[in-house]
Design an enzyme around this catalytic site. Structure first.
Site, PDB file in Angstrom:
ATOM      1  N   ALA A   1       0.840  -1.220   0.000  1.00 19.61           N
ATOM      2  CA  ALA A   1       0.000   0.000   0.000  1.00 19.61           C
ATOM      3  C   ALA A   1       0.861   1.251   0.000  1.00 19.61           C
ATOM      4  CB  ALA A   1      -0.920   0.006   1.215  1.00 19.61           C
TER       5      ALA A   1
ATOM      6  N   THR B   1       2.191  10.124  -6.415  1.00 14.86           N
ATOM      7  CA  THR B   1       2.606  10.055  -7.822  1.00 14.86           C
ATOM      8  C   THR B   1       1.912  11.157  -8.634  1.00 14.86           C
ATOM      9  OG1 THR B   1       0.774   8.596  -8.426  1.00 14.86           O
ATOM     10  CG2 THR B   1       2.801   7.526  -7.657  1.00 14.86           C
TER      11      THR B   1
ATOM     12  N   GLN C   1       2.231  20.711   2.323  1.00 12.68           N
ATOM     13  CA  GLN C   1       3.547  21.323   2.566  1.00 12.68           C
ATOM     14  C   GLN C   1       4.663  20.455   1.998  1.00 12.68           C
ATOM     15  OE1 GLN C   1       4.459  23.715   5.934  1.00 12.68           O
ATOM     16  NE2 GLN C   1       6.214  22.479   6.508  1.00 12.68           N
ATOM     17  N   GLU C   2       4.517  19.131   2.146  1.00 14.30           N
ATOM     18  CA  GLU C   2       5.526  18.226   1.600  1.00 14.30           C
ATOM     19  C   GLU C   2       5.639  18.430   0.086  1.00 14.30           C
ATOM     20  OE1 GLU C   2       5.032  14.061   2.478  1.00 14.30           O
ATOM     21  OE2 GLU C   2       6.778  13.515   1.276  1.00 14.30           O
ATOM     22  N   ARG C   3       4.501  18.554  -0.560  1.00 10.68           N
ATOM     23  CA  ARG C   3       4.503  18.682  -2.030  1.00 10.68           C
ATOM     24  C   ARG C   3       5.089  20.021  -2.459  1.00 10.68           C
ATOM     25  NH1 ARG C   3      -1.011  15.287  -1.809  1.00 10.68           N
ATOM     26  NH2 ARG C   3       0.095  13.307  -1.710  1.00 10.68           N
TER      27      ARG C   3
ATOM     28  N   ILE D   1      11.431   3.718   3.274  1.00  6.80           N
ATOM     29  CA  ILE D   1      11.425   4.830   4.227  1.00  6.80           C
ATOM     30  C   ILE D   1      12.743   5.611   4.169  1.00  6.80           C
ATOM     31  CG2 ILE D   1      11.084   5.497   6.655  1.00  6.80           C
ATOM     32  CD1 ILE D   1       8.599   4.273   5.018  1.00  6.80           C
TER      33      ILE D   1
ATOM     34  N   GLY E   1      25.031  13.884 -25.130  1.00  5.82           N
ATOM     35  CA  GLY E   1      25.425  12.675 -25.865  1.00  5.82           C
ATOM     36  C   GLY E   1      25.817  11.572 -24.881  1.00  5.82           C
TER      37      GLY E   1
HETATM   38  C1  LIG Z   1      13.363   6.611  -2.765  1.00  6.50           C
HETATM   39  C2  LIG Z   1      12.007   6.592  -2.132  1.00  6.50           C
HETATM   40  C3  LIG Z   1      11.811   7.261  -0.932  1.00  6.50           C
HETATM   41  C4  LIG Z   1      10.561   7.214  -0.304  1.00  6.50           C
HETATM   42  N1  LIG Z   1      10.408   7.768   0.937  1.00  6.50           N
HETATM   43  C5  LIG Z   1       9.265   7.513   1.651  1.00  6.50           C
HETATM   44  C6  LIG Z   1       9.172   7.884   3.034  1.00  6.50           C
HETATM   45  O1  LIG Z   1      10.092   8.470   3.607  1.00  6.50           O
HETATM   46  N2  LIG Z   1       8.026   7.548   3.690  1.00  6.50           N
HETATM   47  C7  LIG Z   1       6.989   6.907   3.116  1.00  6.50           C
HETATM   48  O2  LIG Z   1       6.001   6.631   3.776  1.00  6.50           O
HETATM   49  N3  LIG Z   1       7.053   6.541   1.789  1.00  6.50           N
HETATM   50  C8  LIG Z   1       8.169   6.819   1.062  1.00  6.50           C
HETATM   51  N4  LIG Z   1       8.263   6.423  -0.256  1.00  6.50           N
HETATM   52  C9  LIG Z   1       7.140   5.759  -0.865  1.00  6.50           C
HETATM   53  C10 LIG Z   1       6.416   6.566  -1.947  1.00  6.50           C
HETATM   54  O3  LIG Z   1       5.722   7.645  -1.381  1.00  6.50           O
HETATM   55  C11 LIG Z   1       5.514   5.599  -2.712  1.00  6.50           C
HETATM   56  O4  LIG Z   1       6.358   4.762  -3.476  1.00  6.50           O
HETATM   57  C12 LIG Z   1       4.499   6.290  -3.605  1.00  6.50           C
HETATM   58  O5  LIG Z   1       3.533   6.952  -2.826  1.00  6.50           O
HETATM   59  C13 LIG Z   1       3.796   5.332  -4.568  1.00  6.50           C
HETATM   60  O6  LIG Z   1       3.299   4.204  -3.890  1.00  6.50           O
HETATM   61  P1  LIG Z   1       3.638   2.723  -4.456  1.00  6.50           P
HETATM   62  O7  LIG Z   1       5.107   2.653  -4.649  1.00  6.50           O
HETATM   63  O8  LIG Z   1       3.014   1.736  -3.555  1.00  6.50           O
HETATM   64  O9  LIG Z   1       2.965   2.669  -5.878  1.00  6.50           O
HETATM   65  P2  LIG Z   1       1.440   2.213  -6.196  1.00  6.50           P
HETATM   66  O10 LIG Z   1       0.522   2.934  -5.297  1.00  6.50           O
HETATM   67  O11 LIG Z   1       1.388   0.732  -6.230  1.00  6.50           O
HETATM   68  O12 LIG Z   1       1.271   2.784  -7.672  1.00  6.50           O
HETATM   69  C14 LIG Z   1       1.655   2.072  -8.857  1.00  6.50           C
HETATM   70  C15 LIG Z   1       1.145   2.848 -10.061  1.00  6.50           C
HETATM   71  O13 LIG Z   1      -0.291   2.914 -10.011  1.00  6.50           O
HETATM   72  C16 LIG Z   1      -0.693   4.248 -10.114  1.00  6.50           C
HETATM   73  N5  LIG Z   1      -1.912   4.475  -9.344  1.00  6.50           N
HETATM   74  C17 LIG Z   1      -2.178   4.124  -8.065  1.00  6.50           C
HETATM   75  N6  LIG Z   1      -3.382   4.549  -7.684  1.00  6.50           N
HETATM   76  C18 LIG Z   1      -3.908   5.193  -8.756  1.00  6.50           C
HETATM   77  C19 LIG Z   1      -5.133   5.870  -9.000  1.00  6.50           C
HETATM   78  N7  LIG Z   1      -6.058   5.997  -8.064  1.00  6.50           N
HETATM   79  N8  LIG Z   1      -5.332   6.407 -10.234  1.00  6.50           N
HETATM   80  C20 LIG Z   1      -4.404   6.308 -11.201  1.00  6.50           C
HETATM   81  N9  LIG Z   1      -3.216   5.678 -11.021  1.00  6.50           N
HETATM   82  C21 LIG Z   1      -2.978   5.144  -9.816  1.00  6.50           C
HETATM   83  C22 LIG Z   1       0.447   5.059  -9.541  1.00  6.50           C
HETATM   84  O14 LIG Z   1       0.400   6.410  -9.992  1.00  6.50           O
HETATM   85  C23 LIG Z   1       1.634   4.303 -10.083  1.00  6.50           C
HETATM   86  O15 LIG Z   1       1.889   4.708 -11.404  1.00  6.50           O
HETATM   87  C24 LIG Z   1       9.494   6.524  -0.919  1.00  6.50           C
HETATM   88  C25 LIG Z   1       9.702   5.879  -2.141  1.00  6.50           C
HETATM   89  C26 LIG Z   1      10.932   5.873  -2.730  1.00  6.50           C
HETATM   90  C27 LIG Z   1      11.133   5.084  -3.993  1.00  6.50           C
END
Ligand SMILES: Cc1cc2nc3c(=O)[nH]c(=O)nc-3n(C[C@H](O)[C@H](O)[C@H](O)COP(=O)(O)OP(=O)(O)OC[C@H]3O[C@@H](n4cnc5c(N)ncnc54)[C@H](O)[C@@H]3O)c2cc1C
Length: 379
Positions: free
Chosen positions: A131, A365, A241-243, A158, A339
Site C-alpha cells: 500500500a 505520484t 507542505q511536503e509537495r 522509508i 550525448g
Molecule cells: C526513494 C524513495 C523514498 C521514499 N520515501 C518515503 C518515506 O520516507 N516515507 C513513506 O512513507 N514513503 C516513502 N516512499 C514511498 C512513496 O511515497 C511511494 O512509493 C508512492 O507513494 C507510490 O506508492 P507505491 O510505490 O506503492 O505505488 P502504487 O501505489 O502501487 O502505484 C503504482 C502505479 O499505479 C498508479 N496508481 C495508483 N493509484 C492510482 C489511482 N487511483 N489512479 C491512477 N493511477 C494510480 C500510480 O500512480 C503508479 O503509477 C518513498 C519511495 C521511494 C522510492
C-alpha cells in the site's frame, strides 16, 4: 527572470546555508554516495548552525522563523549541489511539523530540542509493501492495551530509514474503519522495532531508504501524536507542505540541470562547431528556459500563499505535478544534449537524471496529483 519575493534577510540566510554546504556537504558527497548514507555528524553541524526546523519556537531551541521562504532556500540550495541524501526538508518541513502541530506540550519539550540540534533524526513511515498511493489500504496495526499500544506490521521505502532515531509511524487503530489511524513516534531501540537493508536504488544513492519492521512493539501512549483515529487527516493535512518542498527542489533541480547543459554544449564540438550553435540545441534550451521561468513564478507564488495559510491541497498538487514532470523532462533533454557523456556517472547531468526520476513518484505520484486536482473541479 528576476525573482522578487526574497528580502535581504533571505539572501543572507542563503549565503550562510550555501557556505555551510560548501564546507560540510560538498567535500563528502562522493563518500556518502559510496556509503549509501550521509554521515550523522552533518546533522549535528546543521543543528548547531540553526538550519534544522528554523521555524520552531525559541523555547525549544528554534529561531522562530515562520516563513516558508527559508525552507524554500534550503530545498533550492540542496538541489543546486544535487545532494539527495542529506534530507533537511524531510526532517524540517515534513516530519518536524507533525510533532509541532499534533504533539502535546510534554512531547514537544521531550523531542523538539534534540531534533533541532540534529541529535534525533526523523523519518515518516506511511508506505507499505502492498500500500503506497492507497494509504487507507495499509495493514500495520496499533492495538490499545491500556497504557500502551502494540504495533505490528512493516513499512517500505522509508527515507532516513537507517539514520532515523524517531520514526513517525502510521498504523490502523480501528479494524471497522479503514481511515482510522494513529501516528506513533517509534524510538530507536524499542524492542521489536527492526530495520531491513539499505535498499539499492536507481538514484538518490546517498540517501538511506529502508524497510522497517514492527513485531509486537510496545509504544507508550505518551508517544501517540494527537488523536488515535486522526492520523489519516493529519497526513493529508501535511502533504500539501511536503509537495511544496518537492516543487521548490524540482524547479531548482531543473535550473541546475539547465546550467550544467549550457556549460557543456558551449564547450563540446561536433561538425567543427560548438553543439550550442545547432538550432536544435538552442531551441531545446530556449524551451527549458521558458518553462523553468514559468514554473518558478508559480512556485514562488505558492510559497507566499503558503505563508498566508492559503495554499490549498489542489494547488500544492498542481505545483508538484508541474515542476516534477518538468524536472524529468529537463534532465532527459540535458542527457540528450550531452550525448554519451551524459550517460556517464562522472557527469553531474547523469546523477541529476537518476535522482530526478523518483520525484514524480514519491510524496504522491503524478497520477495521484491529477486525482487531487480533478477532485477539486467537482466533475
Ligand atoms: C526513494 C524513495 C523514498 C521514499 N520515501 C518515503 C518515506 O520516507 N516515507 C513513506 O512513507 N514513503 C516513502 N516512499 C514511498 C512513496 O511515497 C511511494 O512509493 C508512492 O507513494 C507510490 O506508492 P507505491 O510505490 O506503492 O505505488 P502504487 O501505489 O502501487 O502505484 C503504482 C502505479 O499505479 C498508479 N496508481 C495508483 N493509484 C492510482 C489511482 N487511483 N489512479 C491512477 N493511477 C494510480 C500510480 O500512480 C503508479 O503509477 C518513498 C519511495 C521511494 C522510492
Amino acid at each position: 527572470m528576476l525573482r522578487n519575493h526574497f528580502e535581504t534577510e533571505h539572501n543572507l540566510f542563503r549565503d550562510a546555508f550555501r557556505t555551510f554546504l560548501d564546507k560540510e556537504v560538498v567535500p563528502h558527497q562522493e563518500e556518502w554516495e559510496e556509503a549509501g548514507v550521509v554521515d550523522r555528524s552533518v546533522w549535528r553541524k546543521a543543528g548547531e548552525m540553526g538550519f534544522l526546523l528554523p521555524w520552531a519556537e525559541e523555547e525549544y531551541g528554534g529561531t522562530g522563523l515562520k516563513d516558508f521562504r527559508y525552507e524554500q532556500i534550503m530545498c533550492e540550495e540542496l538541489a543546486a549541489i544535487n545532494e539527495p541524501g542529506f534530507m533537511i526538508p524531510l526532517h524540517s518541513a515534513l516530519c518536524g511539523p507533525y510533532i509541532a502541530e499534533y504533539g502535546n506540550a510534554e512531547q514537544k519539550a521531550r523531542w523538539l530540542p534534540g531534533i533541532i540540534r540534529g541529535e534525533s533524526i526523523l523519518a515518516v513511515a506511511m508506505t507499505e509493501p502492498s500500500a503506497g498511493s492507497d494509504l487507507a489500504g495499509m495493514r500495520t496495526t496499533a492495538v490499545d492495551k491500556g497504557d500502551h499500544y502494540v504495533l505490528n506490521g512493516s513499512k517500505v521505502f522509508i527515507s532516513n530509514g537507517l539514520l532515523a532515531d524517531l520514526v513517525i509511524v502510521a498504523a490502523k487503530t480501528d479494524p471497522s474503519n479503514k481511515h482510522a489511524m494513529g501516528l506513533f513516534v517509534v524510538e530507536r531501540g524499542m524492542p521489536g522495532f527492526e530495520r531491513g537493508r539499505n535498499l539499492k536504488k536507481l538514484g538518490m544513492k546517498s540517501q538511506d531508504t529502508a524497510e522497517l519492521f514492527f513485531n509486537d512493539v510496545k509504544v507508550p501512549k505518551e508517544n501517540l501524536l494527537g488523536d488515535a483515529k486522526g492520523g489519516f487527516f493529519y497526513l493529508m493535512n501535511m502533504l500539501a507542505q511536503e509537495r511544496l518542498t518537492n516543487a521548490c527542489g524540482a524547479v531548482a533541480g531543473a535550473e541546475a540541470a539547465l546550467q550544467a547543459t549550457i556549460e557543456y554544449v558551449k564547450e563540446r564540438k561536433a561538425f567543427d562547431r560548438p553543439v550550442a550553435h545547432f538550432q536544435n540545441t538552442r531551441f531545446k534550451l530556449a524551451e527549458m528556459r521558458t518553462q523553468i521561468d514559468v514554473a518558478q513564478v508559480f512556485t514562488d507564488r505558492c510559497v507566499l500563499d503558503h505563508n498566508q495559510k492559503k495554499l490549498t491541497a489542489e494547488v500544492a498538487a498542481e505545483a508538484k505535478l508541474f515542476t516534477t514532470e518538468l524536472l524529468c523532462k529537463v534532465v532527459d533533454e540535458g542527457v540528450q544534449l550531452h550525448g554519451g557523456w551524459g550517460y556517464m556517472w562522472e557527469y553531474p547531468i547523469c546523477r541529476m537524471y537518476a535522482n530526478a526520476r523518483i520525484q514524480r513518484i514519491f510524496a504522491g505520484t503524478s497520477e495521484i496529483m491529477k486525482e487531487i486536482i480533478s477532485r477539486g473541479m467537482k466533475l
